[in-house]
Design a protein around this motif. Sequence first.
Motif, PDB file in Angstrom:
ATOM      1  N   THR A  45     -76.884 -36.275 -30.366  1.00 41.21           N
ATOM      2  CA  THR A  45     -77.299 -36.358 -28.970  1.00 41.21           C
ATOM      3  C   THR A  45     -77.404 -34.952 -28.402  1.00 41.21           C
ATOM      4  N   ALA A  46     -78.325 -34.752 -27.476  1.00 39.33           N
ATOM      5  CA  ALA A  46     -78.567 -33.416 -26.920  1.00 39.33           C
ATOM      6  C   ALA A  46     -77.281 -32.832 -26.326  1.00 39.33           C
ATOM      7  N   GLY A  47     -76.997 -31.586 -26.662  1.00 36.86           N
ATOM      8  CA  GLY A  47     -75.828 -30.894 -26.131  1.00 36.86           C
ATOM      9  C   GLY A  47     -74.597 -30.991 -26.997  1.00 36.86           C
ATOM     10  N   SER A  48     -74.613 -31.874 -27.998  1.00 34.55           N
ATOM     11  CA  SER A  48     -73.450 -32.027 -28.868  1.00 34.55           C
ATOM     12  C   SER A  48     -73.117 -30.719 -29.576  1.00 34.55           C
ATOM     13  N   GLY A  49     -74.123 -30.013 -30.084  1.00 33.39           N
ATOM     14  CA  GLY A  49     -73.893 -28.748 -30.768  1.00 33.39           C
ATOM     15  C   GLY A  49     -73.368 -27.661 -29.849  1.00 33.39           C
ATOM     16  N   ASP A  50     -73.745 -27.715 -28.558  1.00 32.84           N
ATOM     17  CA  ASP A  50     -73.235 -26.733 -27.603  1.00 32.84           C
ATOM     18  C   ASP A  50     -71.725 -26.900 -27.430  1.00 32.84           C
ATOM     19  N   VAL A  51     -71.275 -28.142 -27.427  1.00 27.74           N
ATOM     20  CA  VAL A  51     -69.835 -28.411 -27.330  1.00 27.74           C
ATOM     21  C   VAL A  51     -69.124 -27.898 -28.579  1.00 27.74           C
ATOM     22  N   LEU A  52     -69.695 -28.150 -29.745  1.00 29.59           N
ATOM     23  CA  LEU A  52     -69.097 -27.668 -30.997  1.00 29.59           C
ATOM     24  C   LEU A  52     -68.952 -26.151 -30.980  1.00 29.59           C
ATOM     25  N   ALA A  53     -69.991 -25.445 -30.565  1.00 26.34           N
ATOM     26  CA  ALA A  53     -69.920 -23.979 -30.513  1.00 26.34           C
ATOM     27  C   ALA A  53     -68.811 -23.514 -29.574  1.00 26.34           C
ATOM     28  N   GLY A  54     -68.646 -24.211 -28.453  1.00 30.31           N
ATOM     29  CA  GLY A  54     -67.579 -23.853 -27.519  1.00 30.31           C
ATOM     30  C   GLY A  54     -66.199 -24.058 -28.109  1.00 30.31           C
ATOM     31  N   ILE A  55     -66.010 -25.140 -28.860  1.00 31.20           N
ATOM     32  CA  ILE A  55     -64.712 -25.380 -29.489  1.00 31.20           C
ATOM     33  C   ILE A  55     -64.383 -24.255 -30.472  1.00 31.20           C
ATOM     34  N   ILE A  56     -65.374 -23.833 -31.248  1.00 30.97           N
ATOM     35  CA  ILE A  56     -65.139 -22.738 -32.201  1.00 30.97           C
ATOM     36  C   ILE A  56     -64.699 -21.479 -31.463  1.00 30.97           C
ATOM     37  N   ALA A  57     -65.462 -21.102 -30.434  1.00 29.31           N
ATOM     38  CA  ALA A  57     -65.129 -19.876 -29.690  1.00 29.31           C
ATOM     39  C   ALA A  57     -63.743 -19.968 -29.069  1.00 29.31           C
ATOM     40  N   GLY A  58     -63.399 -21.139 -28.545  1.00 29.09           N
ATOM     41  CA  GLY A  58     -62.088 -21.311 -27.932  1.00 29.09           C
ATOM     42  C   GLY A  58     -60.953 -21.160 -28.922  1.00 29.09           C
ATOM     43  N   LEU A  59     -61.139 -21.634 -30.139  1.00 31.12           N
ATOM     44  CA  LEU A  59     -60.095 -21.492 -31.157  1.00 31.12           C
ATOM     45  C   LEU A  59     -59.990 -20.055 -31.652  1.00 31.12           C
ATOM     46  N   ILE A  60     -61.122 -19.376 -31.815  1.00 33.86           N
ATOM     47  CA  ILE A  60     -61.075 -17.962 -32.218  1.00 33.86           C
ATOM     48  C   ILE A  60     -60.330 -17.138 -31.175  1.00 33.86           C
ATOM     49  N   ALA A  61     -60.591 -17.426 -29.910  1.00 31.81           N
ATOM     50  CA  ALA A  61     -59.920 -16.674 -28.834  1.00 31.81           C
ATOM     51  C   ALA A  61     -58.415 -16.855 -28.872  1.00 31.81           C
ATOM     52  N   GLN A  62     -57.956 -17.977 -29.427  1.00 31.94           N
ATOM     53  CA  GLN A  62     -56.517 -18.232 -29.558  1.00 31.94           C
ATOM     54  C   GLN A  62     -55.971 -17.727 -30.887  1.00 31.94           C
ATOM     55  N   SER A  63     -56.722 -16.804 -31.501  1.00 33.28           N
ATOM     56  CA  SER A  63     -56.303 -16.069 -32.707  1.00 33.28           C
ATOM     57  C   SER A  63     -56.330 -16.917 -33.974  1.00 33.28           C
ATOM     58  N   MET A  64     -57.085 -17.990 -33.988  1.00 32.23           N
ATOM     59  CA  MET A  64     -57.255 -18.751 -35.222  1.00 32.23           C
ATOM     60  C   MET A  64     -58.266 -18.015 -36.104  1.00 32.23           C
ATOM     61  N   PRO A  65     -58.003 -17.849 -37.399  1.00 32.07           N
ATOM     62  CA  PRO A  65     -58.990 -17.211 -38.282  1.00 32.07           C
ATOM     63  C   PRO A  65     -60.326 -17.938 -38.210  1.00 32.07           C
ATOM     64  N   VAL A  66     -61.421 -17.193 -38.359  1.00 30.28           N
ATOM     65  CA  VAL A  66     -62.728 -17.757 -38.019  1.00 30.28           C
ATOM     66  C   VAL A  66     -63.149 -18.904 -38.943  1.00 30.28           C
ATOM     67  N   PHE A  67     -62.873 -18.823 -40.243  1.00 27.31           N
ATOM     68  CA  PHE A  67     -63.236 -19.939 -41.120  1.00 27.31           C
ATOM     69  C   PHE A  67     -62.462 -21.185 -40.730  1.00 27.31           C
ATOM     70  N   GLU A  68     -61.172 -21.030 -40.549  1.00 27.88           N
ATOM     71  CA  GLU A  68     -60.348 -22.175 -40.164  1.00 27.88           C
ATOM     72  C   GLU A  68     -60.748 -22.696 -38.787  1.00 27.88           C
ATOM     73  N   ALA A  69     -61.115 -21.785 -37.859  1.00 24.14           N
ATOM     74  CA  ALA A  69     -61.533 -22.211 -36.524  1.00 24.14           C
ATOM     75  C   ALA A  69     -62.808 -23.052 -36.599  1.00 24.14           C
ATOM     76  N   ALA A  70     -63.774 -22.605 -37.397  1.00 22.82           N
ATOM     77  CA  ALA A  70     -65.025 -23.360 -37.522  1.00 22.82           C
ATOM     78  C   ALA A  70     -64.791 -24.710 -38.182  1.00 22.82           C
ATOM     79  N   ALA A  71     -63.941 -24.742 -39.208  1.00 19.02           N
ATOM     80  CA  ALA A  71     -63.643 -26.007 -39.879  1.00 19.02           C
ATOM     81  C   ALA A  71     -62.906 -26.960 -38.941  1.00 19.02           C
ATOM     82  N   ALA A  72     -61.899 -26.442 -38.237  1.00 17.73           N
ATOM     83  CA  ALA A  72     -61.137 -27.284 -37.310  1.00 17.73           C
ATOM     84  C   ALA A  72     -62.032 -27.819 -36.199  1.00 17.73           C
ATOM     85  N   ALA A  73     -62.881 -26.960 -35.650  1.00 17.99           N
ATOM     86  CA  ALA A  73     -63.770 -27.386 -34.570  1.00 17.99           C
ATOM     87  C   ALA A  73     -64.695 -28.503 -35.029  1.00 17.99           C
TER      88      ALA A  73
END
Length: 499
Positions: free
Chosen positions: A436-464
């Motif tokens: 659905t439109a906008g779903s990917g925008d939410v996913l990208a935000g979750i990734i950025a939010g986890l990286i900002a909380q010091s989660m390693p980027v691979f793990e952040a992308a997988a978790a998101a």
Amino acid sequence: MEILTSAEMGRTDRRAIAKGPYDGYGLMRNAGASVVDEILARFAEVHGVDVLCGPGNNGGDGYVVARLLHERGLDVRVFASAPPRQGSDAALAARDCSVRPEPLSVFRATRERLVVDALFGAGLSKEIGGPEAEAIGSTQAAGCPVVAVDLPSGVSGDSGAILGAAFSATLTVTFFRAKPGHFLYPGRERCGAIVVADIGIAPTVIEGAGIKLWENGPHVWRSDFPSPSSQMHKYTRGHVAVFSGGASATGAARLSARAVARIGAGAVTMLSPSSALLVNAAHLTSIMLQRADTLADVETFVANRRPAAALLGPGFGVGETARLFALFLLGRRKGDLKGVVLDADAITSFAEEPRSLLERMVDGEMPELVLTPHAAEFERLFPDIAADRSLSKVERARAAALQASAVVLLKGADTVVAAPDGRAVINANGTPYLATAGSGDVLAGIIAGLIAQSMPVFEAAAAATWLHAEAGRLFGPGLIAEDLPELLPEVLSGLLGAS
């Protein structure tokens, strides 16, 4: 939850046999018994069972299945495409099977009988034709239930590709660990329900084997997942900069910003062009707003506010400005910026000159990069990799991650996340309601939010990716992108409460 390629599984079998306690035939008997257990538990109503056996070890499993079902009093017929190689484990299984095989060419499926597909396993590398293809066609036409041994015949174990023709199984029983073909489309939709059976191979047999592919889930990244402490304040929980598009294209960035906040980042600032400031101000409450018309505006913001992560792309617009902003962010030091997520328009903006992104200077002190393309965006940025049809989706994502020195999240029903060092996950908890439109925008935000909380980027992308899919599954029919951030607290409660 490791995922093994066909070659890795072959090496695992050989190690397991060398270590014992089971020899090859012992493992084959255990595999056949596990298939029989599933058949007896799930298909009590069938009138009889037709077991289709190939000449290799997959066929050997089939002979064990036929013998055990016959011993339990079921009406069993065996159809063989060719005899097993003399002296092989499969030949021992055929010898011990009291049901004499008929030629596969005479097999005709009927709706009332269960078909056990033991023709080919995960190692199939050539297209299916001849009697095997006819058997598949007969089975599909009859509409009878199918239990696949290891993997539906005709599905590539390494890529999920269909090799000529393939069974559509009701149930697939595989052994020790799943293969990529169980999760990658189109193979995934041919597997039906998947059972990974324990056949007596110790998990320690793959220790030190260099396995770098997993089914995505908390076991991959839970130890790195952020958990707030009582001494934190909003900026120690992470500050994220999200870039907005113009006045008529602000919604995507706001979806991203909402997701950043919901995933736990302590502060979010929307960087907006002047033309969109009033539009964004009318819709934002806890999310801060900052004018950013020029690169100088962005430079000043980063220097003064020092965000931990940045997200550029959703609704931003394609062109020179996106490229300038992205390359500036990626040129900072990690002390200023931990990571950058480039999504949607930011990826497409580099389609005409990918070298400026892919060949940028990279060292350990620079922000890490996450790219989140869907298939069309991937093709624009990595045309040579996308054009190589011999590569599986996992191999394409890995090649792109290495080329870009970035974590690549290749979206789809079977989203793959890959790191430059070869680690990768395949996501298996998705739902079609996320299309659905906008779903990917939410996913990208979750990734950025986890990286900002010091989660390693691979793990952040997988978790998101997993959390995003869980939120979609939780809502179900009627889902729109605006629902996803609001479902994250419930998903997070389940994840954190189980720790």
